[in-house]
Design an enzyme around this catalytic site. Sequence first.
Site, PDB file in Angstrom:
ATOM      1  N   GLY A  77      52.367  43.773  88.784  1.00 41.24           N
ATOM      2  CA  GLY A  77      51.042  43.880  89.411  1.00 41.24           C
ATOM      3  C   GLY A  77      50.897  45.214  90.126  1.00 41.24           C
ATOM      4  O   GLY A  77      51.878  45.747  90.646  1.00 41.24           O
ATOM      5  N   GLY A 109      60.446  41.830  89.150  1.00 41.64           N
ATOM      6  CA  GLY A 109      60.506  41.715  87.687  1.00 41.64           C
ATOM      7  C   GLY A 109      60.897  43.038  87.048  1.00 41.64           C
ATOM      8  O   GLY A 109      61.776  43.087  86.165  1.00 41.64           O
ATOM      9  N   THR A 110      60.278  44.120  87.513  1.00 40.80           N
ATOM     10  CA  THR A 110      60.569  45.454  86.958  1.00 40.80           C
ATOM     11  C   THR A 110      62.024  45.838  87.223  1.00 40.80           C
ATOM     12  O   THR A 110      62.683  46.443  86.365  1.00 40.80           O
ATOM     13  CB  THR A 110      59.605  46.493  87.594  1.00 40.80           C
ATOM     14  OG1 THR A 110      58.282  46.131  87.226  1.00 40.80           O
ATOM     15  CG2 THR A 110      59.897  47.908  87.122  1.00 40.80           C
ATOM     16  N   ILE A 142      53.217  44.245  97.135  1.00 43.76           N
ATOM     17  CA  ILE A 142      52.560  43.812  98.376  1.00 43.76           C
ATOM     18  C   ILE A 142      53.342  42.652  98.992  1.00 43.76           C
ATOM     19  O   ILE A 142      53.236  42.395 100.169  1.00 43.76           O
ATOM     20  CB  ILE A 142      51.081  43.402  98.145  1.00 43.76           C
ATOM     21  CG1 ILE A 142      50.970  42.208  97.199  1.00 43.76           C
ATOM     22  CG2 ILE A 142      50.260  44.578  97.654  1.00 43.76           C
ATOM     23  CD1 ILE A 142      49.594  41.547  97.225  1.00 43.76           C
ATOM     24  N   ASP A 143      54.149  41.950  98.165  1.00 41.15           N
ATOM     25  CA  ASP A 143      54.854  40.752  98.658  1.00 41.15           C
ATOM     26  C   ASP A 143      56.018  41.085  99.597  1.00 41.15           C
ATOM     27  O   ASP A 143      56.479  40.214 100.333  1.00 41.15           O
ATOM     28  CB  ASP A 143      55.404  39.934  97.479  1.00 41.15           C
ATOM     29  CG  ASP A 143      54.326  39.551  96.489  1.00 41.15           C
ATOM     30  OD1 ASP A 143      53.150  39.521  96.884  1.00 41.15           O
ATOM     31  OD2 ASP A 143      54.657  39.283  95.317  1.00 41.15           O
ATOM     32  N   MET A 153      48.073  36.374  99.644  1.00 41.15           N
ATOM     33  CA  MET A 153      49.081  36.396  98.568  1.00 41.15           C
ATOM     34  C   MET A 153      50.496  36.475  99.150  1.00 41.15           C
ATOM     35  O   MET A 153      50.702  36.302 100.345  1.00 41.15           O
ATOM     36  CB  MET A 153      48.814  37.564  97.646  1.00 41.15           C
ATOM     37  CG  MET A 153      47.649  37.358  96.708  1.00 41.15           C
ATOM     38  SD  MET A 153      47.496  38.770  95.584  1.00 41.15           S
ATOM     39  CE  MET A 153      46.383  38.106  94.359  1.00 41.15           C
ATOM     40  N   HIS A 196      42.738  39.410  95.098  1.00 44.95           N
ATOM     41  CA  HIS A 196      43.134  40.762  94.685  1.00 44.95           C
ATOM     42  C   HIS A 196      42.569  41.873  95.560  1.00 44.95           C
ATOM     43  O   HIS A 196      42.942  43.032  95.360  1.00 44.95           O
ATOM     44  CB  HIS A 196      42.770  40.971  93.210  1.00 44.95           C
ATOM     45  CG  HIS A 196      43.622  40.120  92.313  1.00 44.95           C
ATOM     46  ND1 HIS A 196      43.356  38.796  92.101  1.00 44.95           N
ATOM     47  CD2 HIS A 196      44.758  40.394  91.642  1.00 44.95           C
ATOM     48  CE1 HIS A 196      44.277  38.292  91.314  1.00 44.95           C
ATOM     49  NE2 HIS A 196      45.147  39.233  91.014  1.00 44.95           N
ATOM     50  N   ARG A 256      45.248  43.861  96.866  1.00 47.14           N
ATOM     51  CA  ARG A 256      45.992  44.766  95.991  1.00 47.14           C
ATOM     52  C   ARG A 256      45.226  46.042  95.669  1.00 47.14           C
ATOM     53  O   ARG A 256      45.807  47.020  95.198  1.00 47.14           O
ATOM     54  CB  ARG A 256      46.314  44.047  94.674  1.00 47.14           C
ATOM     55  CG  ARG A 256      47.342  42.959  94.777  1.00 47.14           C
ATOM     56  CD  ARG A 256      48.452  43.162  93.777  1.00 47.14           C
ATOM     57  NE  ARG A 256      47.985  43.319  92.432  1.00 47.14           N
ATOM     58  CZ  ARG A 256      48.044  42.391  91.484  1.00 47.14           C
ATOM     59  NH1 ARG A 256      48.575  41.224  91.757  1.00 47.14           N
ATOM     60  NH2 ARG A 256      47.613  42.628  90.275  1.00 47.14           N
TER      61      ARG A 256
HETATM   62  O1  F6P Z   1      53.304  40.099  93.182  1.00 47.78           O
HETATM   63  C1  F6P Z   1      52.069  40.560  93.636  1.00 47.78           C
HETATM   64  C2  F6P Z   1      51.013  39.502  93.498  1.00 47.78           C
HETATM   65  O2  F6P Z   1      49.786  40.026  93.978  1.00 47.78           O
HETATM   66  C3  F6P Z   1      51.338  38.177  94.179  1.00 47.78           C
HETATM   67  O3  F6P Z   1      51.182  38.221  95.569  1.00 47.78           O
HETATM   68  C4  F6P Z   1      50.413  37.245  93.453  1.00 47.78           C
HETATM   69  O4  F6P Z   1      50.907  35.923  93.436  1.00 47.78           O
HETATM   70  C5  F6P Z   1      50.409  37.796  92.060  1.00 47.78           C
HETATM   71  O5  F6P Z   1      50.829  39.144  92.146  1.00 47.78           O
HETATM   72  C6  F6P Z   1      49.066  37.725  91.383  1.00 47.78           C
HETATM   73  O6  F6P Z   1      49.205  38.211  90.100  1.00 47.78           O
HETATM   74  P1  F6P Z   1      48.014  38.442  89.076  1.00 47.78           P
HETATM   75  O7  F6P Z   1      47.518  39.837  89.318  1.00 47.78           O
HETATM   76  O8  F6P Z   1      48.642  38.284  87.742  1.00 47.78           O
HETATM   77  O9  F6P Z   1      46.957  37.439  89.360  1.00 47.78           O
END
Ligand code: F6P
Length: 364
Positions: free
Chosen positions: A14, A119-120, A141-142, A184, A287, A290
Site C-alpha cells: 500500500g 510484505g515487501t 502507516i501501520d 487503520m 484511505h 494514506r
Molecule cells: O498497511 C497499510 C494499510 O493502509 C492498512 O492500515 C490497511 O488495513 C490496508 O493497508 C488497506 O489496504 P488497501 O489499500 O488494500 O485497502
Amino acid sequence: MSKTQRIGIITGGGDCPGLNAVIRAVAKTCMNGGATVLGIEDGFEGFVEGRMQELTDSQVSGILSQGGTILGTSNKGDPFHYPIEGPDGKIEIIDESARLLRNYKRWGLDAIVAIGGDGTMHISSKLSDLGLNVIGVPKTIDNDLDATDVTFGYDSARFVATEAIDRLHTTGSSHHRVMVIEVMGRYAGWIALGSGLAGGADIILIPEIPFKWEAIYQKVKARSLHGKRFSIVCVAEGAKPFDGDLVVKKLDEKLTDSKRLGGIGELIGDRISEQTRLETRVTVLGHLQRGGSPTPFDRNLATRFGYVASQLVTSGKFGYMVALKGNRVESVLIKDAIAQQKLVPMTSQALHAARAVGTSFGDE
Ligand code: F6P
C-alpha cells in the site's frame, strides 16, 4: 558508485506519504554518483511483468512533498505467490520468481532498493536468498515493523487521524453525541493510540488489548452522568472484543494478506447506541490516512532513509534494511527485520499516560 551502476527502485504494498521523498533521495544520490536509476512500475507486479522506466533528474525533482508514489505500487504481486486469474475468474497462485529474476538480469541491474512494509520485506528477504542485491527501506502507516523505531508514513497518518478527531470533537460536543472513529493499522494499534492520545479520545480500542463491551458502555454512560455530554471513541480496524474476533470486510486471495479489515467501528457504534440510548455517529477514516503530503517528520525521515540506502548500495552491503535507531539511521539485516511484528507493548509509556488522564482501553 564505481561497481554498482544500474540501480532499480521499487515501491511495494500500500502507498503512504513519503514514498516519493525516498525515491527522490535514492535517485538523486545515486545519479549524482554517476549511476543509472531505473524505476520499476507498480510494485512487484510490474517487476514480474517487466515494466520499468529509466528515471531522469526532472522526474525525481519537485516530488519531495507529493503523496503517493510516482512509480505506482500494488499489494497483489508477491512473485512467490503470484495470482493469475483464469477466464472463469478463478485465481491460481503460482511461483513467478524466475520471471522476476529474468527481468533483473535483462535490465542489467546491479541492485534494487525496495521500499515497502512487512510484505515487501518478506519478499525482499527471499529475493536476497536467490542472489539478488536488495536494500530495504521500511514504510507503512501501520508502524508495525519491529527493527526500526518508526516507519515513515506513520507520522503523516497519525496527523490526519488526529485532525479528524479534533473535528469530531467540535461537532460531537455541539450535538452531544458519541462519535466513533475507525482508523487503520491492521493488526497493530499504533495509529489509534497515537491519534487517540493526541486528540484526547475518551476510549481507545487497539488490537493488543481485547475490549469488553460492558466497559465501553459504562465509560460513555459515566461521562454522560458527569455532565460530559459527548464522547470520542477511537477504534483501530484490528480491535476485537475479548470474546470475539477481528471484523473482516472482505477476503481477497490476490492480496499479499488476503484479509481486508474494516467494520468494527460500525459494530461498536450500533452497540453503543442500542445499549446506552446515546445518539452515536461513526466515521471510517479509511484511505484519507494514506493520501496527501507527508509531514515534515516523514519528509526528513524518508530523505535520510533514502540517503543511507544509497550508501549501502555504494558499499555493496546488500540484504540490509535501513532503520531508525534513536537519532540515527542505521542498517539491520532484512531477515532480522521481519522476525517479528511490532505491536504496542503493554509497557508503552503512551498507553500509561493515556490511562493516567482517564482514557479507557475498554478492558476495565
Ligand atoms: O498497511 C497499510 C494499510 O493502509 C492498512 O492500515 C490497511 O488495513 C490496508 O493497508 C488497506 O489496504 P488497501 O489499500 O488494500 O485497502
